[in-house]
Design an enzyme around this catalytic site. Structure first.
Site, PDB file in Angstrom:
ATOM      1  N   GLU A   1       0.843  -1.206   0.000  1.00 26.77           N
ATOM      2  CA  GLU A   1       0.000   0.000   0.000  1.00 26.77           C
ATOM      3  C   GLU A   1       0.877   1.255   0.000  1.00 26.77           C
ATOM      4  OE1 GLU A   1      -2.649   0.454   3.371  1.00 26.77           O
ATOM      5  OE2 GLU A   1      -3.458   2.334   2.590  1.00 26.77           O
TER       6      GLU A   1
ATOM      7  N   ARG B   1       0.067  32.636 -18.840  1.00 27.00           N
ATOM      8  CA  ARG B   1      -0.197  33.802 -17.996  1.00 27.00           C
ATOM      9  C   ARG B   1       0.888  34.867 -18.178  1.00 27.00           C
ATOM     10  NH1 ARG B   1      -4.468  35.640 -14.671  1.00 27.00           N
ATOM     11  NH2 ARG B   1      -3.592  36.900 -13.000  1.00 27.00           N
TER      12      ARG B   1
END
Ligand SMILES: Cc1cc2nc3c(=O)[nH]c(=O)nc-3n(C[C@H](O)[C@H](O)[C@H](O)COP(=O)(O)OP(=O)(O)OC[C@H]3O[C@@H](n4cnc5c(N)ncnc54)[C@H](O)[C@@H]3O)c2cc1C
Length: 380
Positions: free
Chosen positions: A243, A269
């Protein structure tokens, strides 16, 4: 960048997952995250594309492959699906089923593993309790044998997919105190005495459900015991190592996505007469981000190859999780900064990734507990 272990087979898998995620997840990602839920039908769709069965043996209903295939598929699903909550909910089988595959009887695999991999049932893993999750050896949910059933009393919390799970791989105390008294028991939805509490509201991972579970005199067939009685702790620890590798790989995927979003934003931007990319400070931020992603990816790769070879590497898995977690926390923070005010707005993906990333130093064992494991495996 891809993982060093990737072959042509992994490339084909990436292409399959990409097509699936672009068609079935990305168009709904924002809506599902805002709603706090993805449709149950997605399990069947993922199973039909042979995605739920990746890394499981074909004889158990899986589609074959190993942990390296699972990592690549999971990364592609995050990158192209753009909903971390959906990906972790859809893939909760990745922590719930492996103990059954490893230790279950053929009959148990037929009842519990195959229907989940077919997308017919949902599975969850329940270890954590309201009184604490780090100290697994002290868990209190008790299962007392009564003839051919175990009578279970106690509670679990923070359980991923807990609200909709049909089968829950549950850690219970069947013996005395400490790690030697713990077993794994599959509790099925509908068992009298098994209740699901409220869906918990949380910082990130919104599209996945997180639940409290209650067991009040819940009578579970003894045939649902996974492995031997009182031998569950070792199985839980083996499961945790994989995990943690998965969580480290998710950090790499989230960071990669935040990085890509930031590069695109910086090219577009404008400030002070040029694009953000025209500012050296921004270019260096991006350079730091991509460097740390590459370093974490290398460690995930190393750990994945060793796990795929069958090595037990709890210390390396803990290092991988901590290194990837730290990297991801840094990268998503920088991504928000590069986006300025827009980075704080819900309509920008990096805002959500920033919230999603906060889970990783906590879930699957905290950063502090990872260091305890590393210290132990180093022999301090
Ligand atoms: C979104 C989400 C999903 C989750 N999904 C699941 C799931 O599917 N199944 C499941 O079983 N659990 C799940 N968890 C639970 C998760 O694994 C636990 O939250 C985690 O293990 C920490 O346990 P705790 O929250 O009880 O913290 P605690 O154990 O109470 O720890 C609190 C703090 O104290 C620190 N601490 C504790 N002991 C020590 C020590 N010895 N030394 C130093 N510091 C220490 C911890 O590091 C932490 O910072 C999930 C959690 C979240 C938030």
């Amino acid at each position: 960048m891809t993982y060093l272990f990737e072959t042509e087979e992994h490339a084909q898998l990436r292409a399959t997952v990409r097509r699936f995620a672009q068609a079935h997840i990305a168009p709904h990602a924002n809506a599902w995250e805002e709603r706090g839920e993805f449709p149950r039908e997605l399990y069947r769709e993922a199973a039909a594309a042979a995605l739920l069965g990746i890394s499981y043996p074909p004889e158990d209903g899986g589609s074959g492959g190993d942990v390296t295939h699972a990592l690549v598929a999971s990364e592609e699903m995050v990158l192209e699906g753009r909903s971390v909550g959906t990906c972790v909910g859809l893939n909760s089988h990745g922590i719930a089923l492996p103990p059954i595959v490893r230790l279950g009887t053929p009959e148990q695999k037929k009842r519990f593993v195959a229907p989940v991999l077919a997308g017919e049932k949902v599975s969850a893993l329940a270890i954590t309790e309201p009184n604490g999750g780090s100290d697994v050896a002290s868990l209190r949910t008790r299962a007392v044998r009564d003839g051919d059933v175990y009578v279970v009393d106690g509670a679990k919390t923070f359980i991923t997919s807990g609200c909709r799970a049909d089968i829950v791989t549950t850690a219970v105390r069947t013996g005395g105190d400490g790690h030697a008294g713990i077993s794994l028991l599959v509790v099925e939805r509908g068992t009298p005495g098994f209740g699901v509490g409220k869906k918990l509201a949380k910082t990130g991972w919104w599209a996945s459900d997180t639940a409290e579970l209650h067991f009040d005199g819940c009578r579970v067939p003894a045939a649902n015991l996974i492995g031997e009685e009182n031998q569950g702790f070792f199985a839980i620890m083996v499961n945790f190592a994989t995990e943690r590798l998965y969580l480290g790989a998710q950090c790499v995927a989230i960071a990669e996505l935040a990085y890509r979003e930031s590069v695109a934003y910086a090219k577009d931007r404008r400030a002070f007469g040029k694009t953000l990319m025209g500012q050296q400070v921004i270019r260096h931020k991006l350079a730091d981000m991509v460097t740390r992603i590459a370093a974490a990816r290398a460690l995930v790769s190393e750990c994945a190859v060793r796990v795929a070879r069958g090595e037990q590497v709890p210390g390396l898995a803990a290092m991988t999780k901590n290194a990837a977690t730290d990297m991801c926390s840094f990268v998503v923070d920088q991504a928000v900064q590069i986006h300025g005010g827009n980075g704080y707005m819900r309509e920008y993906l990096v805002e959500r990734l920033y919230r999603d990333a906060r889970l990783y130093p906590i879930g699957g064992g905290t950063r502090e507990i990872m260091n305890e494991i590393i210290a132990k495996t180093e022999g301090y």
